[in-house]
Motif scaffolding. Structure first.
Motif, PDB file in Angstrom:
ATOM      1  N   VAL A   1       7.263   6.056 -19.784  1.00 19.88           N
ATOM      2  CA  VAL A   1       5.849   6.353 -20.072  1.00 19.88           C
ATOM      3  C   VAL A   1       5.038   5.063 -20.032  1.00 19.88           C
ATOM      4  CG1 VAL A   1       4.239   7.136 -21.857  1.00 19.88           C
ATOM      5  CG2 VAL A   1       6.302   8.473 -21.370  1.00 19.88           C
ATOM      6  N   TYR A   2       5.571   4.009 -20.636  1.00 17.26           N
ATOM      7  CA  TYR A   2       4.890   2.710 -20.638  1.00 17.26           C
ATOM      8  C   TYR A   2       4.772   2.149 -19.222  1.00 17.26           C
ATOM      9  CZ  TYR A   2       3.824  -2.145 -21.699  1.00 17.26           C
ATOM     10  OH  TYR A   2       3.237  -3.381 -21.746  1.00 17.26           O
ATOM     11  N   ALA A   3       5.853   2.242 -18.438  1.00 12.38           N
ATOM     12  CA  ALA A   3       5.817   1.745 -17.058  1.00 12.38           C
ATOM     13  C   ALA A   3       4.796   2.519 -16.230  1.00 12.38           C
ATOM     14  CB  ALA A   3       7.202   1.835 -16.424  1.00 12.38           C
ATOM     15  N   ASN A   4       4.698   3.814 -16.457  1.00 15.14           N
ATOM     16  CA  ASN A   4       3.717   4.632 -15.749  1.00 15.14           C
ATOM     17  C   ASN A   4       2.297   4.191 -16.120  1.00 15.14           C
ATOM     18  OD1 ASN A   4       3.069   6.793 -13.979  1.00 15.14           O
ATOM     19  ND2 ASN A   4       2.585   8.054 -15.753  1.00 15.14           N
ATOM     20  N   ARG A   5       2.098   3.821 -17.364  1.00 16.92           N
ATOM     21  CA  ARG A   5       0.793   3.310 -17.803  1.00 16.92           C
ATOM     22  C   ARG A   5       0.484   1.973 -17.128  1.00 16.92           C
ATOM     23  NH1 ARG A   5      -1.453   0.700 -22.505  1.00 16.92           N
ATOM     24  NH2 ARG A   5      -3.546   1.509 -22.798  1.00 16.92           N
ATOM     25  N   LEU A   6       1.496   1.098 -17.016  1.00 11.33           N
ATOM     26  CA  LEU A   6       1.310  -0.179 -16.321  1.00 11.33           C
ATOM     27  C   LEU A   6       0.879   0.054 -14.878  1.00 11.33           C
ATOM     28  CD1 LEU A   6       4.303  -2.454 -17.387  1.00 11.33           C
ATOM     29  CD2 LEU A   6       1.929  -2.601 -18.104  1.00 11.33           C
ATOM     30  N   LEU A   7       1.484   1.056 -14.235  1.00 17.53           N
ATOM     31  CA  LEU A   7       1.128   1.376 -12.854  1.00 17.53           C
ATOM     32  C   LEU A   7      -0.357   1.710 -12.743  1.00 17.53           C
ATOM     33  CD1 LEU A   7       1.969   1.955  -9.904  1.00 17.53           C
ATOM     34  CD2 LEU A   7       2.431   4.305 -10.639  1.00 17.53           C
ATOM     35  N   GLY A   8      -0.860   2.482 -13.693  1.00 18.49           N
ATOM     36  CA  GLY A   8      -2.291   2.814 -13.693  1.00 18.49           C
ATOM     37  C   GLY A   8      -3.172   1.585 -13.793  1.00 18.49           C
TER      38      GLY A   8
ATOM     39  N   ARG B   1       0.825  -1.219   0.000  1.00 19.27           N
ATOM     40  CA  ARG B   1       0.000   0.000   0.000  1.00 19.27           C
ATOM     41  C   ARG B   1       0.852   1.259   0.000  1.00 19.27           C
ATOM     42  NH1 ARG B   1      -4.834  -1.428   4.108  1.00 19.27           N
ATOM     43  NH2 ARG B   1      -3.711  -3.344   4.334  1.00 19.27           N
ATOM     44  N   LEU B   2       1.928   1.243   0.767  1.00 19.62           N
ATOM     45  CA  LEU B   2       2.819   2.401   0.816  1.00 19.62           C
ATOM     46  C   LEU B   2       3.504   2.609  -0.543  1.00 19.62           C
ATOM     47  CD1 LEU B   2       4.190   4.711   2.282  1.00 19.62           C
ATOM     48  CD2 LEU B   2       5.842   3.060   3.200  1.00 19.62           C
ATOM     49  N   LEU B   3       3.971   1.543  -1.134  1.00 17.88           N
ATOM     50  CA  LEU B   3       4.642   1.665  -2.430  1.00 17.88           C
ATOM     51  C   LEU B   3       3.703   2.183  -3.508  1.00 17.88           C
ATOM     52  CD1 LEU B   3       6.949  -1.460  -2.430  1.00 17.88           C
ATOM     53  CD2 LEU B   3       7.617   0.931  -2.234  1.00 17.88           C
ATOM     54  N   VAL B   4       2.442   1.776  -3.452  1.00 19.33           N
ATOM     55  CA  VAL B   4       1.459   2.273  -4.413  1.00 19.33           C
ATOM     56  C   VAL B   4       1.341   3.800  -4.310  1.00 19.33           C
ATOM     57  CG1 VAL B   4      -1.030   2.338  -4.887  1.00 19.33           C
ATOM     58  CG2 VAL B   4       0.141   0.156  -4.690  1.00 19.33           C
ATOM     59  N   ARG B   5       1.506   4.329  -3.115  1.00 18.19           N
ATOM     60  CA  ARG B   5       1.434   5.781  -2.931  1.00 18.19           C
ATOM     61  C   ARG B   5       2.724   6.476  -3.364  1.00 18.19           C
ATOM     62  NH1 ARG B   5      -1.889   8.058   1.554  1.00 18.19           N
ATOM     63  NH2 ARG B   5      -3.222   8.682  -0.137  1.00 18.19           N
ATOM     64  N   ILE B   6       3.853   5.762  -3.321  1.00 16.60           N
ATOM     65  CA  ILE B   6       5.151   6.338  -3.699  1.00 16.60           C
ATOM     66  C   ILE B   6       5.356   6.307  -5.215  1.00 16.60           C
ATOM     67  CG2 ILE B   6       7.655   5.968  -3.569  1.00 16.60           C
ATOM     68  CD1 ILE B   6       7.240   5.020  -0.690  1.00 16.60           C
TER      69      ILE B   6
ATOM     70  N   PRO C   1       3.637   6.965  -7.992  1.00 19.34           N
ATOM     71  CA  PRO C   1       3.376   8.115  -8.874  1.00 19.34           C
ATOM     72  C   PRO C   1       4.493   9.169  -8.825  1.00 19.34           C
ATOM     73  CG  PRO C   1       1.371   7.480  -7.759  1.00 19.34           C
ATOM     74  CD  PRO C   1       2.476   6.673  -7.133  1.00 19.34           C
ATOM     75  N   ALA C   2       5.030   9.434  -7.636  1.00 16.18           N
ATOM     76  CA  ALA C   2       6.137  10.391  -7.541  1.00 16.18           C
ATOM     77  C   ALA C   2       7.398   9.822  -8.183  1.00 16.18           C
ATOM     78  CB  ALA C   2       6.404  10.744  -6.079  1.00 16.18           C
ATOM     79  N   TYR C   3       7.639   8.542  -7.978  1.00 14.20           N
ATOM     80  CA  TYR C   3       8.800   7.870  -8.558  1.00 14.20           C
ATOM     81  C   TYR C   3       8.770   7.969 -10.088  1.00 14.20           C
ATOM     82  CZ  TYR C   3      11.709   3.868  -9.955  1.00 14.20           C
ATOM     83  OH  TYR C   3      12.642   3.054 -10.546  1.00 14.20           O
ATOM     84  N   TYR C   4       7.641   7.623 -10.677  1.00 16.14           N
ATOM     85  CA  TYR C   4       7.533   7.716 -12.131  1.00 16.14           C
ATOM     86  C   TYR C   4       7.470   9.168 -12.599  1.00 16.14           C
ATOM     87  CZ  TYR C   4       7.134   2.720 -12.650  1.00 16.14           C
ATOM     88  OH  TYR C   4       7.402   1.379 -12.647  1.00 16.14           O
ATOM     89  N   GLY C   5       6.939  10.045 -11.773  1.00 14.37           N
ATOM     90  CA  GLY C   5       6.948  11.472 -12.109  1.00 14.37           C
ATOM     91  C   GLY C   5       8.366  12.002 -12.242  1.00 14.37           C
ATOM     92  N   ILE C   6       9.241  11.595 -11.326  1.00 16.54           N
ATOM     93  CA  ILE C   6      10.652  11.991 -11.426  1.00 16.54           C
ATOM     94  C   ILE C   6      11.254  11.429 -12.713  1.00 16.54           C
ATOM     95  CG2 ILE C   6      12.956  11.677 -10.415  1.00 16.54           C
ATOM     96  CD1 ILE C   6      11.516  11.749  -7.653  1.00 16.54           C
ATOM     97  N   GLY C   7      10.922  10.188 -13.035  1.00 17.10           N
ATOM     98  CA  GLY C   7      11.405   9.594 -14.279  1.00 17.10           C
ATOM     99  C   GLY C   7      10.915  10.350 -15.505  1.00 17.10           C
ATOM    100  N   LEU C   8       9.650  10.745 -15.491  1.00 16.43           N
ATOM    101  CA  LEU C   8       9.098  11.483 -16.634  1.00 16.43           C
ATOM    102  C   LEU C   8       9.754  12.851 -16.784  1.00 16.43           C
ATOM    103  CD1 LEU C   8       5.347  10.500 -16.211  1.00 16.43           C
ATOM    104  CD2 LEU C   8       6.855   9.839 -18.101  1.00 16.43           C
ATOM    105  N   TRP C   9       9.923  13.566 -15.674  1.00 11.97           N
ATOM    106  CA  TRP C   9      10.538  14.904 -15.736  1.00 11.97           C
ATOM    107  C   TRP C   9      12.034  14.825 -16.019  1.00 11.97           C
ATOM    108  CZ3 TRP C   9       8.166  19.262 -16.528  1.00 11.97           C
ATOM    109  CH2 TRP C   9       6.814  19.352 -16.223  1.00 11.97           C
ATOM    110  N   GLY C  10      12.734  13.953 -15.295  1.00 18.89           N
ATOM    111  CA  GLY C  10      14.173  13.799 -15.544  1.00 18.89           C
ATOM    112  C   GLY C  10      14.431  13.300 -16.953  1.00 18.89           C
ATOM    113  N   GLY C  11      13.627  12.331 -17.375  1.00 13.87           N
ATOM    114  CA  GLY C  11      13.765  11.805 -18.729  1.00 13.87           C
ATOM    115  C   GLY C  11      13.424  12.839 -19.784  1.00 13.87           C
ATOM    116  N   GLY C  12      12.421  13.658 -19.513  1.00 11.90           N
ATOM    117  CA  GLY C  12      12.075  14.735 -20.444  1.00 11.90           C
ATOM    118  C   GLY C  12      13.204  15.747 -20.581  1.00 11.90           C
TER     119      GLY C  12
END
Length: 144
Positions: free
Chosen positions: A94-101, A43-48, A50-61
């Motif tokens: 982006v694909y991994a973030n979609r899998l998370l959803g 449950r805790l990881l599920v909350r973390i 989105p921020a983890y992948y957000g950093i990946g999206l911004w850093g990767g961008g």
């Protein structure tokens, strides 16, 4: 000058992204699973995540924009290798973030969840390897 700015942006974005992957994988996730029962850790990881992948999206961008600048304005075509590497890594996040959803709507005990979790772990591993390869390319192979 533009090539230097592009390479700098690539280094900052990729460094933040790779650092996040390593810190999360080697410190955060193991500590959570050591301290909390499996259900609570999940449950805790599920909350973390989105921020983890957000950093990946911004850093990767940022890495993608920087590598494109460096490739576009550099005299050497080798700079395009860095752009292709950054593009591939960013598409994967982006694909991994979609899998998370998708995973957020599944029962964590289901076989589909287990399959998607394994896929996301593999994707994160590949992204980490791509970023390390990018640093090797950028440091030793690509020269302007």
């Amino acid at each position: 000058m533009t090539v230097m700015v592009g390479r700098f942006l690539w280094r900052i974005g990729s460094g933040i992204w790779l650092g996040t992957i390593i810190f999360f994988s080697l410190v955060v996730a193991p500590a959570i699973f050591l301290e909390l029962p499996m259900v609570d850790a999940g449950r805790l990881l599920v909350r973390i995540f989105p921020a983890y992948y957000g950093i990946g999206l911004w850093g990767g961008g940022l890495a993608l924009i920087g590598s494109l600048l460096a490739a576009w304005y550099a005299s050497s075509r080798k700079n395009w290798l860095l752009f292709v590497e950054a593009l591939l890594a960013w598409v994967l996040v982006v694909y991994a973030n979609r899998l998370l959803g998708i995973m957020n709507h599944l029962n964590s005990a289901s076989s589909r969840f287990a399959h998607l979790h394994g896929e996301s772990v593999m994707i994160n591993t590949v992204i980490g390897i791509l970023l390390i390869v990018g640093f090797i390319l950028e440091t030793w192979i690509i020269r302007d």
